[in-house]
Motif scaffolding. Structure first.
Motif, PDB file in Angstrom:
ATOM      1  N   LEU A 104      -3.734  -9.713  -8.458  1.00  0.00           N
ATOM      2  CA  LEU A 104      -2.788  -9.091  -8.921  1.00  0.00           C
ATOM      3  C   LEU A 104      -2.078  -8.248  -7.848  1.00  0.00           C
ATOM      4  O   LEU A 104      -0.923  -8.446  -7.905  1.00  0.00           O
ATOM      5  N   LEU A 105      -2.770  -7.446  -6.953  1.00  0.00           N
ATOM      6  CA  LEU A 105      -2.100  -7.089  -5.709  1.00  0.00           C
ATOM      7  C   LEU A 105      -1.257  -8.107  -5.026  1.00  0.00           C
ATOM      8  O   LEU A 105      -0.117  -7.669  -4.402  1.00  0.00           O
ATOM      9  N   LEU A 106      -1.833  -9.112  -4.734  1.00  0.00           N
ATOM     10  CA  LEU A 106      -1.049 -10.307  -3.938  1.00  0.00           C
ATOM     11  C   LEU A 106       0.322 -10.614  -4.584  1.00  0.00           C
ATOM     12  O   LEU A 106       1.273 -10.651  -4.287  1.00  0.00           O
ATOM     13  N   LEU A 107       0.040 -10.858  -5.886  1.00  0.00           N
ATOM     14  CA  LEU A 107       1.240 -11.127  -6.707  1.00  0.00           C
ATOM     15  C   LEU A 107       2.492 -10.150  -6.717  1.00  0.00           C
ATOM     16  O   LEU A 107       3.636 -10.367  -6.642  1.00  0.00           O
ATOM     17  N   VAL A 108       1.815  -9.002  -6.870  1.00  0.00           N
ATOM     18  CA  VAL A 108       2.856  -7.689  -7.012  1.00  0.00           C
ATOM     19  C   VAL A 108       3.360  -7.501  -5.502  1.00  0.00           C
ATOM     20  O   VAL A 108       4.710  -7.213  -5.279  1.00  0.00           O
ATOM     21  N   ARG A 120     -15.088 -15.380  -3.287  1.00  0.00           N
ATOM     22  CA  ARG A 120     -14.752 -15.011  -4.489  1.00  0.00           C
ATOM     23  C   ARG A 120     -13.558 -14.088  -4.520  1.00  0.00           C
ATOM     24  O   ARG A 120     -13.343 -13.152  -3.930  1.00  0.00           O
ATOM     25  N   ARG A 121     -12.809 -14.142  -5.522  1.00  0.00           N
ATOM     26  CA  ARG A 121     -11.642 -13.165  -5.640  1.00  0.00           C
ATOM     27  C   ARG A 121     -11.737 -12.384  -6.878  1.00  0.00           C
ATOM     28  O   ARG A 121     -11.622 -13.173  -7.759  1.00  0.00           O
ATOM     29  N   SER A 122     -11.315 -11.138  -7.049  1.00  0.00           N
ATOM     30  CA  SER A 122     -11.291 -10.441  -8.184  1.00  0.00           C
ATOM     31  C   SER A 122      -9.904 -10.522  -8.708  1.00  0.00           C
ATOM     32  O   SER A 122      -8.816 -10.923  -7.951  1.00  0.00           O
ATOM     33  N   SER A 123      -9.820 -10.232 -10.098  1.00  0.00           N
ATOM     34  CA  SER A 123      -8.274 -10.161 -10.712  1.00  0.00           C
ATOM     35  C   SER A 123      -7.577  -9.105  -9.998  1.00  0.00           C
ATOM     36  O   SER A 123      -6.554  -9.206  -9.931  1.00  0.00           O
ATOM     37  N   VAL A 124      -8.144  -7.999  -9.356  1.00  0.00           N
ATOM     38  CA  VAL A 124      -7.516  -7.223  -8.804  1.00  0.00           C
ATOM     39  C   VAL A 124      -6.768  -7.488  -7.633  1.00  0.00           C
ATOM     40  O   VAL A 124      -5.654  -7.157  -7.195  1.00  0.00           O
ATOM     41  N   GLN A 125      -7.528  -8.257  -6.685  1.00  0.00           N
ATOM     42  CA  GLN A 125      -6.900  -9.083  -5.520  1.00  0.00           C
ATOM     43  C   GLN A 125      -5.583  -9.806  -5.735  1.00  0.00           C
ATOM     44  O   GLN A 125      -4.741  -9.890  -5.136  1.00  0.00           O
TER      45      GLN A 125
END
Length: 185
Positions: free
Chosen positions: A90-94, A83-88
């Motif tokens: 987002l941090l990966l994208l950034v 399971r991945r949270s949207s924060v993870q």
């Protein structure tokens, strides 16, 4: 006496109707192997004595329940999927975006201070290193990170194509611009 005979007949019928035991060969270690019997057994053993010992255990009755309908608002999830949270995400994208920007600046600095051969070698080295890193991350089941590094590889390949044309390697500067960039897609 009649009751004893009737009970014995019932027991014999039950023993005859019971499933026959199937011998299962079990290898014994050499230390646990039984010693050979030298004298025959003289007393017969009745079936009533052996039946409880040799009879296989009856399989437990299993109750089968019909599948339940999912609850309202519940999402179906794949078992075993992380399971991945949207924060993870987002941090990966950034992180991938920042590394891509850093690669562009690094290539710009290399463009200013290095010669043609050094520029081409540096850009190619970083592209291959990022591609290998994405493969290693994929094998370690870090799929999202591998995909992020794969997106970085796409940016680096586009930078490689730009550098090849700007350095006029293989005579690519003379090629039509639209045809050159269309051939990359």
């Amino acid at each position: 006496m009649a009751e004893a005979l009737a009970a014995e007949r019932v027991a014999l019928r039950a023993a005859a109707a019971a499933p026959k035991p199937v011998p299962i060969p079990v290898p014994l270690p050499p230390a646990a192997a039984p010693a050979p019997v030298s004298a025959p057994v003289s007393a017969p053993v009745s079936a009533n004595v052996l039946a409880p010992v040799l009879a296989p255990a009856a399989p437990a009755a299993r109750t089968v329940r019909p599948p339940r309908a999912p609850l309202k608002g519940a999402t179906a999830s794949v078992p075993g999927a992380p399971r991945r949270s949207s924060v993870q995400i987002l941090l990966l994208l950034v992180g991938v975006t920042l590394v891509s920007v850093a690669a562009i600046f690094f290539i710009t600095v290399a463009w200013i201070y290095a010669g043609h051969e050094a520029r081409s070698a540096i850009i190619a080295l970083f592209t291959v290193a990022a591609l290998v890193t994405a493969g290693v991350l994929r094998r370690k089941r870090l799929v999202a990170t591998a995909e992020g590094i794969g997106a970085l590889v796409v940016v680096l390949v586009l930078l490689d194509a730009w550098a090849l044309r700007q350095n006029d390697l293989f005579g690519l500067a003379a090629a039509d611009g639209a045809a050159y960039w269309a051939s990359l897609w």
